[in-house]
Design a protein around this motif. Structure first.
Motif, PDB file in Angstrom:
ATOM      1  N   ASP A  36     -12.021  18.015   5.994  1.00 53.35           N
ATOM      2  CA  ASP A  36     -13.188  17.164   5.760  1.00 53.35           C
ATOM      3  C   ASP A  36     -13.435  16.899   4.282  1.00 53.35           C
ATOM      4  N   ALA A  37     -13.342  17.913   3.457  1.00 54.85           N
ATOM      5  CA  ALA A  37     -13.625  17.741   2.025  1.00 54.85           C
ATOM      6  C   ALA A  37     -12.587  16.842   1.353  1.00 54.85           C
ATOM      7  N   ALA A  38     -11.320  17.019   1.700  1.00 52.44           N
ATOM      8  CA  ALA A  38     -10.276  16.183   1.104  1.00 52.44           C
ATOM      9  C   ALA A  38     -10.389  14.742   1.565  1.00 52.44           C
ATOM     10  N   LEU A  39     -10.749  14.556   2.854  1.00 51.45           N
ATOM     11  CA  LEU A  39     -10.919  13.192   3.365  1.00 51.45           C
ATOM     12  C   LEU A  39     -12.087  12.501   2.683  1.00 51.45           C
ATOM     13  N   ARG A  40     -13.170  13.232   2.485  1.00 48.32           N
ATOM     14  CA  ARG A  40     -14.331  12.655   1.781  1.00 48.32           C
ATOM     15  C   ARG A  40     -13.965  12.285   0.337  1.00 48.32           C
ATOM     16  N   ALA A  41     -13.155  13.108  -0.301  1.00 50.87           N
ATOM     17  CA  ALA A  41     -12.746  12.807  -1.676  1.00 50.87           C
ATOM     18  C   ALA A  41     -11.884  11.548  -1.718  1.00 50.87           C
ATOM     19  N   ARG A  42     -10.984  11.394  -0.761  1.00 46.90           N
ATOM     20  CA  ARG A  42     -10.143  10.190  -0.719  1.00 46.90           C
ATOM     21  C   ARG A  42     -10.986   8.941  -0.462  1.00 46.90           C
ATOM     22  N   ILE A  43     -11.931   9.054   0.458  1.00 48.09           N
ATOM     23  CA  ILE A  43     -12.801   7.914   0.754  1.00 48.09           C
ATOM     24  C   ILE A  43     -13.664   7.588  -0.458  1.00 48.09           C
ATOM     25  N   ALA A  44     -14.122   8.607  -1.159  1.00 49.26           N
ATOM     26  CA  ALA A  44     -14.932   8.381  -2.364  1.00 49.26           C
ATOM     27  C   ALA A  44     -14.124   7.669  -3.442  1.00 49.26           C
ATOM     28  N   ARG A  45     -12.804   7.930  -3.510  1.00 50.45           N
ATOM     29  CA  ARG A  45     -11.968   7.220  -4.475  1.00 50.45           C
ATOM     30  C   ARG A  45     -11.729   5.773  -4.065  1.00 50.45           C
ATOM     31  N   ALA A  46     -11.718   5.497  -2.766  1.00 48.94           N
ATOM     32  CA  ALA A  46     -11.485   4.130  -2.292  1.00 48.94           C
ATOM     33  C   ALA A  46     -12.760   3.287  -2.323  1.00 48.94           C
ATOM     34  N   MET A  47     -13.912   3.911  -2.361  1.00 47.59           N
ATOM     35  CA  MET A  47     -15.173   3.177  -2.321  1.00 47.59           C
ATOM     36  C   MET A  47     -15.362   2.205  -3.490  1.00 47.59           C
ATOM     37  N   PRO A  48     -15.098   2.579  -4.749  1.00 45.91           N
ATOM     38  CA  PRO A  48     -15.259   1.592  -5.831  1.00 45.91           C
ATOM     39  C   PRO A  48     -14.309   0.399  -5.693  1.00 45.91           C
ATOM     40  N   ILE A  49     -13.118   0.637  -5.173  1.00 47.37           N
ATOM     41  CA  ILE A  49     -12.180  -0.471  -4.948  1.00 47.37           C
ATOM     42  C   ILE A  49     -12.764  -1.424  -3.924  1.00 47.37           C
ATOM     43  N   ASN A  50     -13.312  -0.858  -2.847  1.00 53.07           N
ATOM     44  CA  ASN A  50     -13.886  -1.672  -1.795  1.00 53.07           C
ATOM     45  C   ASN A  50     -15.084  -2.477  -2.305  1.00 53.07           C
ATOM     46  N   LEU A  51     -15.973  -1.833  -3.028  1.00 52.64           N
ATOM     47  CA  LEU A  51     -17.156  -2.527  -3.529  1.00 52.64           C
ATOM     48  C   LEU A  51     -16.797  -3.588  -4.574  1.00 52.64           C
ATOM     49  N   GLY A  52     -15.845  -3.275  -5.447  1.00 48.85           N
ATOM     50  CA  GLY A  52     -15.408  -4.254  -6.431  1.00 48.85           C
ATOM     51  C   GLY A  52     -14.751  -5.455  -5.786  1.00 48.85           C
ATOM     52  N   ALA A  53     -13.951  -5.209  -4.760  1.00 46.52           N
ATOM     53  CA  ALA A  53     -13.301  -6.307  -4.050  1.00 46.52           C
ATOM     54  C   ALA A  53     -14.323  -7.159  -3.315  1.00 46.52           C
ATOM     55  N   LEU A  54     -15.327  -6.514  -2.741  1.00 45.83           N
ATOM     56  CA  LEU A  54     -16.383  -7.260  -2.063  1.00 45.83           C
ATOM     57  C   LEU A  54     -17.158  -8.128  -3.057  1.00 45.83           C
ATOM     58  N   LEU A  55     -17.449  -7.578  -4.216  1.00 45.89           N
ATOM     59  CA  LEU A  55     -18.135  -8.347  -5.253  1.00 45.89           C
ATOM     60  C   LEU A  55     -17.287  -9.532  -5.711  1.00 45.89           C
ATOM     61  N   LEU A  56     -15.994  -9.304  -5.905  1.00 42.88           N
ATOM     62  CA  LEU A  56     -15.102 -10.383  -6.324  1.00 42.88           C
ATOM     63  C   LEU A  56     -15.033 -11.478  -5.274  1.00 42.88           C
ATOM     64  N   SER A  57     -14.973 -11.090  -4.013  1.00 45.73           N
ATOM     65  CA  SER A  57     -14.916 -12.070  -2.931  1.00 45.73           C
ATOM     66  C   SER A  57     -16.213 -12.880  -2.856  1.00 45.73           C
ATOM     67  N   MET A  58     -17.350 -12.201  -2.991  1.00 51.08           N
ATOM     68  CA  MET A  58     -18.624 -12.917  -2.955  1.00 51.08           C
ATOM     69  C   MET A  58     -18.777 -13.843  -4.149  1.00 51.08           C
ATOM     70  N   LEU A  59     -18.334 -13.401  -5.304  1.00 49.73           N
ATOM     71  CA  LEU A  59     -18.391 -14.233  -6.499  1.00 49.73           C
ATOM     72  C   LEU A  59     -17.524 -15.477  -6.318  1.00 49.73           C
ATOM     73  N   GLY A  60     -16.339 -15.290  -5.757  1.00 44.02           N
ATOM     74  CA  GLY A  60     -15.456 -16.421  -5.502  1.00 44.02           C
ATOM     75  C   GLY A  60     -16.070 -17.422  -4.541  1.00 44.02           C
ATOM     76  N   LEU A  61     -16.692 -16.918  -3.480  1.00 44.89           N
ATOM     77  CA  LEU A  61     -17.329 -17.831  -2.520  1.00 44.89           C
ATOM     78  C   LEU A  61     -18.503 -18.566  -3.159  1.00 44.89           C
ATOM     79  N   GLY A  62     -19.226 -17.875  -4.029  1.00 45.51           N
ATOM     80  CA  GLY A  62     -20.314 -18.550  -4.737  1.00 45.51           C
ATOM     81  C   GLY A  62     -19.798 -19.649  -5.647  1.00 45.51           C
ATOM     82  N   ILE A  63     -18.679 -19.407  -6.310  1.00 45.95           N
ATOM     83  CA  ILE A  63     -18.089 -20.435  -7.178  1.00 45.95           C
ATOM     84  C   ILE A  63     -17.615 -21.621  -6.352  1.00 45.95           C
TER      85      ILE A  63
END
Length: 71
Positions: A36-63
């Motif tokens: 559980d702890a290792a899985l949470r750490a891996r997910i925590a590392r992937a979270m900024p990638i996911n949020l940044g990609a979501l922001l980039l996608s929303m910014l692109g759609l706004g443009i």
């Protein structure tokens, strides 16, 4: 302003690719059968990638919307 639409579409495609990449990272971590702890750490590392990609996608759609309004 047609170039604005293409730039926005490109950003959106990059954002969607980043979201897919983060999903693959989490799926690979789940398949490895980590505790559980290792899985949470891996997910925590992937979270900024996911949020940044979501922001980039929303910014692109706004443009794209701005480009369509100005065209």
């Amino acid at each position: 302003m047609e170039w604005l639409i293409w730039v926005g579409a490109g950003l959106s495609v990059l954002g969607v690719a980043g979201i897919i990449w983060s999903l693959l990272l989490v799926a690979r971590a789940r398949r490895e059968g980590l505790d559980d702890a290792a899985l949470r750490a891996r997910i925590a590392r992937a979270m900024p990638i996911n949020l940044g990609a979501l922001l980039l996608s929303m910014l692109g759609l706004g443009i794209v919307i701005v480009g369509m309004i100005l065209a």
